[in-house]
Design an enzyme around this catalytic site. Structure first.
Site, short mmCIF file in Angstrom:
data_model
loop_
_atom_site.label_atom_id
_atom_site.label_comp_id
_atom_site.label_asym_id
_atom_site.label_seq_id
_atom_site.Cartn_x
_atom_site.Cartn_y
_atom_site.Cartn_z
N ASP A 191 -2.72 -4.99 0.62
CA ASP A 191 -2.23 -6.23 1.20
C ASP A 191 -2.80 -6.53 2.59
OD1 ASP A 191 -0.79 -4.23 2.52
OD2 ASP A 191 1.17 -5.00 1.94
N MET A 209 0.82 -1.20 0.00
CA MET A 209 0.00 0.00 0.00
C MET A 209 0.86 1.26 0.00
SD MET A 209 -2.92 -1.33 2.67
CE MET A 209 -3.95 0.15 2.58
N HIS A 210 0.22 2.40 -0.22
CA HIS A 210 0.76 3.75 -0.01
C HIS A 210 1.72 4.24 -1.10
CE1 HIS A 210 -0.90 3.08 3.93
NE2 HIS A 210 0.04 2.23 4.27
#
Length: 483
Positions: free
Chosen positions: A238, A81-82
């Site tokens: 995830d 992520m991110h």
């Protein structure tokens, strides 16, 4: 007719592909990735490397399953992520992707919070350096020529989906980690977008995890050998995909993950923000569900780090820890890359304290094991009275393989924990389950199930351990901001 589907998980260190048929894993493949750190605190990857690794892992999975590619009926994705993947007007990648563990955006986080003090309640977490929005703010200041060309922003797994379909999109659980999503409404937040000074049209359409993004592009058909009408589904970040892999898809389900990073995740049927404790309150990838997650950057990573320092394996480190003199264990802070929950402290670093001339390797090894449990107890407490487990907490990830780690964890949490038979294939399996829902061979309600517990560890009375926990917390407070 085949019910085979493909789950793709884009991790930080590898891409993993899992083929399932009616929930049974039939083949897996993994291809490693490398990180680039052009400057201290930076972490980047080339998105083209993700595509190459996906193809390699996919071919291995197909070979392991012994099937023809045209038997695959659907694809879904999970991923780190991110991260920020930046595309120009022709959907060409402008620069290497800036990843979740990149710390260059500390100043931008402070600016974003000043501009929008309520962002923690909107986005489910206050601004932290690894998140996507402050990355774009950094880009505008430090790479203005690149920023001027941005026309689309994708999260890492969504770039693979774009390569597969030619369609821009993301799911709400991955979008939740950008700071641009209004978690309560499950839509992009105009206020957060404005505060970070990007254009709303740069953000992709939002989907639930089992919604179809599109069919395969011709380039993907040629590369994969699949049918042209094979659908690609949005998938999940995830954390949410990992939750699905062990059946955490209904309110009240919870688990602990001890991988490179660490998580304590609880599923909710409403949005419960807790930004003061840096507990992430995010949309699940299933409509009507959210989750709260204490997210620790370090997880079981300190074990592998210290093993590498000692030039031994993690099992050897754990065996030494078992022989430690319990009266001589020092303290260890495990914050090798700063910390998120519950401190929101990107600057704190790891340290040993309390060494003397009788301290040996076993005592230092035991201190590292203790610290993994202490970190999780801090996470546990950050939920306050809103989380009181009534049953055994399943633990997944590499750290769960150690009896010593799990018994220490049970002792310090004061509740039972257990290994599980589920979750072995992790987020890639969760993505595959979403693809099974997408093609109609599984119902949404089937995503919630009780994972099989194996070894159970009940809490033992350990006053010395709790005394070390108090000292550990005092040490963190003393060192916070001191250097």
């Amino acid at each position: 007719m085949s019910n085979t589907v493909l789950g793709i998980d884009l991790g930080t260190s590898a891409v993993k592909c899992v083929l399932t048929n009616n929930g049974k894993v039939t083949g897996t493949g993994t291809s490693e990735l490398s990180l680039s750190s052009p400057r201290a605190g930076w972490s980047e990857q080339n998105p083209q490397d993700w595509i190459a690794a996906t193809l390699a892992a996919y071919r291995d999975a197909i070979d392991a399953a012994g099937i023809s590619p045209d038997e695959v009926r659907g694809i879904s994705l999970s991923g780190q992520m991110h991260g920020a993947v930046l595309l120009d007007a022709n959907n060409v990648v402008l620069r290497p992707a800036i990843l979740w563990n990149d710390n260059r955006c500390t100043i931008e986080c402070k600016i974003l919070l000043e501009r929008l003090p309520e962002i923690g309640m909107i986005a489910g977490i206050p601004p932290l350096p690894g998140f996507t929005a402050p990355k774009l703010m950094w880009l505008k200041t430090h790479e203005p020529e690149i920023f001027a060309q941005v026309r689309a922003i994708l999260l890492p797994k969504d770039y693979i989906a774009f390569w597969l379909t030619g369609v821009l999109g993301t799911d709400v659980s991955d979008a939740a980690g950008t700071l641009w999503l209004d978690q309560a409404t499950r839509q992009w937040s105009d206020a957060a977008i404005s505060a970070s000074e990007i254009e709303p049209e740069w953000l992709p359409p939002l989907h639930d995890g089992c919604e179809r993004i599109g069919p395969l592009s011709q380039a993907a058909v040629d590369a994969l050998g699949m049918r042209a009408d094979t659908p690609v589904f949005a998938g999940a970040g995830d954390a949410a995909a990992g939750a699905l892999s062990i059946g955490a898809a209904s309110a009240g389900k919870c688990f602990i993950s001890l991988g490179t990073s660490g998580q304590l995740l609880v599923v909710d049927d409403a949005y419960y923000p807790n930004p003061e404790q840096f507990v992430h309150a995010y949309c699940h990838t299933i409509s009507g569900l959210w989750y709260r997650m204490a997210a620790m950057l370090n997880g079981a990573r300190p074990l592998s780090w210290f093993a590498s320092v000692l030039k031994c394996s993690v099992p050897e480190l754990l065996a030494e820890a078992e022989t430690a003199d319990l009266d001589r264990i020092p303290l260890f802070l495990p914050y090798l890359t700063g910390e998120r929950s519950p401190h929101g402290d990107p600057d704190i670093r790891g340290s040993f304290y309390g060494l003397d001339d009788a301290t040996g390797r076993p005592e230092m090894c035991r201190a590292v094991v203790d610290a993994v449990a202490f970190m999780m107890r801090d996470a546990f407490d950050s939920f306050g009275d809103s989380f009181t487990p009534t049953d055994v907490i399943p633990v997944i990830g590499g750290g769960s393989r150690s009896d010593l780690v799990l018994q220490t964890l049970a002792n310090i949490l004061g509740c039972s924990v257990a290994r599980t038979d589920g979750g072995a294939e992790g987020p890639a399996f969760g993505a595959a389950l979403l693809a099974e829902v997408g093609i109609g061979v599984r119902q949404l309600s089937d995503l919630s199930f009780d994972t099989v517990m194996t070894d159970r560890f009940d809490p033992l009375d350990d006053p010395a351990l709790h005394k070390r926990l108090a000292s550990y917390r005092t040490l963190y407070r003393a060192l916070r901001g001191a250097l």
